[in-house]
Design a protein around this motif. Structure first.
Motif, mmCIF file in Angstrom:
data_model
loop_
_atom_site.group_PDB
_atom_site.id
_atom_site.type_symbol
_atom_site.label_atom_id
_atom_site.label_comp_id
_atom_site.label_asym_id
_atom_site.label_seq_id
_atom_site.Cartn_x
_atom_site.Cartn_y
_atom_site.Cartn_z
ATOM 1 N N VAL A 158 23.955 14.462 85.580
ATOM 2 C CA VAL A 158 24.971 14.724 87.251
ATOM 3 C C VAL A 158 24.720 15.913 87.339
ATOM 4 O O VAL A 158 25.537 16.495 88.697
ATOM 5 N N SER A 159 24.855 17.349 86.905
ATOM 6 C CA SER A 159 26.160 17.996 86.755
ATOM 7 C C SER A 159 27.545 17.865 87.808
ATOM 8 O O SER A 159 27.964 18.840 88.774
ATOM 9 N N ARG A 160 28.288 16.696 86.507
ATOM 10 C CA ARG A 160 29.249 16.714 87.500
ATOM 11 C C ARG A 160 29.965 16.802 86.702
ATOM 12 O O ARG A 160 29.550 16.501 84.805
ATOM 13 N N SER A 161 31.303 16.921 86.474
ATOM 14 C CA SER A 161 32.857 16.513 85.137
ATOM 15 C C SER A 161 32.079 14.875 84.652
ATOM 16 O O SER A 161 32.191 14.443 85.250
ATOM 17 N N GLN A 162 33.225 15.054 83.235
ATOM 18 C CA GLN A 162 33.123 13.537 82.735
ATOM 19 C C GLN A 162 34.244 12.871 83.660
ATOM 20 O O GLN A 162 34.524 11.264 84.403
ATOM 21 N N ALA A 163 35.363 13.659 84.225
ATOM 22 C CA ALA A 163 36.554 12.739 84.731
ATOM 23 C C ALA A 163 35.779 12.888 86.014
ATOM 24 O O ALA A 163 36.075 12.027 86.635
ATOM 25 N N ALA A 164 34.988 13.092 86.550
ATOM 26 C CA ALA A 164 34.879 12.430 88.247
ATOM 27 C C ALA A 164 33.106 11.516 87.979
ATOM 28 O O ALA A 164 33.962 10.643 88.588
ATOM 29 N N ILE A 165 32.915 11.578 87.193
ATOM 30 C CA ILE A 165 31.725 9.954 86.710
ATOM 31 C C ILE A 165 32.263 9.450 85.662
ATOM 32 O O ILE A 165 32.782 8.275 86.450
ATOM 33 N N ASN A 166 34.024 8.969 85.524
ATOM 34 C CA ASN A 166 35.344 8.284 85.072
ATOM 35 C C ASN A 166 35.567 7.602 86.603
ATOM 36 O O ASN A 166 35.663 6.579 86.513
ATOM 37 N N GLN A 167 35.858 8.639 87.522
ATOM 38 C CA GLN A 167 36.503 8.358 88.401
ATOM 39 C C GLN A 167 36.045 7.439 89.605
ATOM 40 O O GLN A 167 35.877 6.339 90.139
ATOM 41 N N TYR B 236 23.661 4.636 79.639
ATOM 42 C CA TYR B 236 24.018 5.980 78.949
ATOM 43 C C TYR B 236 25.811 6.024 79.166
ATOM 44 O O TYR B 236 26.557 5.124 79.807
ATOM 45 N N LYS B 237 26.136 6.811 78.292
ATOM 46 C CA LYS B 237 27.875 7.297 78.095
ATOM 47 C C LYS B 237 28.045 8.430 79.344
ATOM 48 O O LYS B 237 27.264 8.691 79.992
ATOM 49 N N GLU B 238 29.460 8.685 79.808
ATOM 50 C CA GLU B 238 30.169 9.608 80.003
ATOM 51 C C GLU B 238 29.451 10.369 80.109
ATOM 52 O O GLU B 238 29.131 11.718 81.043
#
Length: 219
Positions: free
Chosen positions: A184-193, A175-177
């Motif tokens: 998971v209903s989160r921002s891409q920035a949160a996933i990156n962190q 999966y991509k970010e």
């Protein structure tokens, strides 16, 4: 030549009955997912003794990634969204054996070979050695190298939160970010962190090294 993955739940007797049922169901579904995901190679898993499992992966270069996918699927188990920053409720030990096998289709208990022996015997010793993931082959240089690599991996994954494990699980499924963020209903920035916190770049390096070694020695 094939990869044999043997594993068991850690401290399963201490799980609440509902949690144990949920985790075993996760394992069953994940085995089905893996068989579909890697449909171009022979893969078969089964549960046994209640809290243990074993599987055969014909393409041994995939075995470590598959083992990590199973681990992260279990680690990401959570009863509610608010608990995802906590440490995982459940964890597993996994032993990978690489080598020759005599495989009887859909009958792991009746199959045999060096890879089965490496995997099973190593799993039996892992508890006393405080190891959660191990690799055994006939080549002692490979065993020594990956004993170090996988000890570092244990140290990394022991720091995972449920959220970290969830992100790694979806990354292992390619999966991509942005796709994970929607999932998971989160921002891409949160996933990156979370990806950085989980040590994904280091994990990728290890998976690349594992593939390099297995394609050279166990293709």
């Amino acid at each position: 030549m094939a990869g044999i993955i043997s594993g068991d739940l850690i401290n399963s007797s201490m799980y609440a009955p509902d949690d144990l049922r949920s985790i075993l169901e996760i394992l069953k579904k994940e085995f089905q997912q893996i068989e579909k995901q890697f449909s171009d190679t022979a893969i078969f898993f089964e549960l046994y003794r209640g809290d243990s499992f074993q599987g055969i992966v014909e393409d041994s270069s995939l075995a470590l990634a598959i083992a990590l996918q199973i681990k992260s699927a279990v680690n990401k188990y959570s009863k509610n969204e608010d608990a995802k920053n906590a440490s995982p409720i459940a964890d597993i030990r996994i032993s990978i054996g690489l080598g020759e096998v005599t495989y009887i289709e859909n009958a792991l208990a009746e199959s045999n070979g060096a890879a089965f022996q490496y995997s099973g015997r190593t799993l039996d010793t892992m508890k006393s050695q405080e190891m959660k993931i191990a690799l055994t082959t006939k080549d002692q240089d490979i065993n020594s190298e990956f004993k170090v690599h996988l000890k570092f991996l244990d140290a990394l994954t022991d720091r995972w939160s449920i959220a970290s494990a969830e992100v790694v699980y979806y990354l292992l499924r390619n999966y991509k970010e942005q796709e994970i963020a929607r999932k998971v209903s989160r921002s891409q920035a949160a996933i990156n962190q979370r990806k950085k916190a989980a040590g994904w770049e280091e994990i990728k390096l290890l998976l690349d090294r594992y593939k390099q070694v297995t394609k050279k020695h166990f293709a």
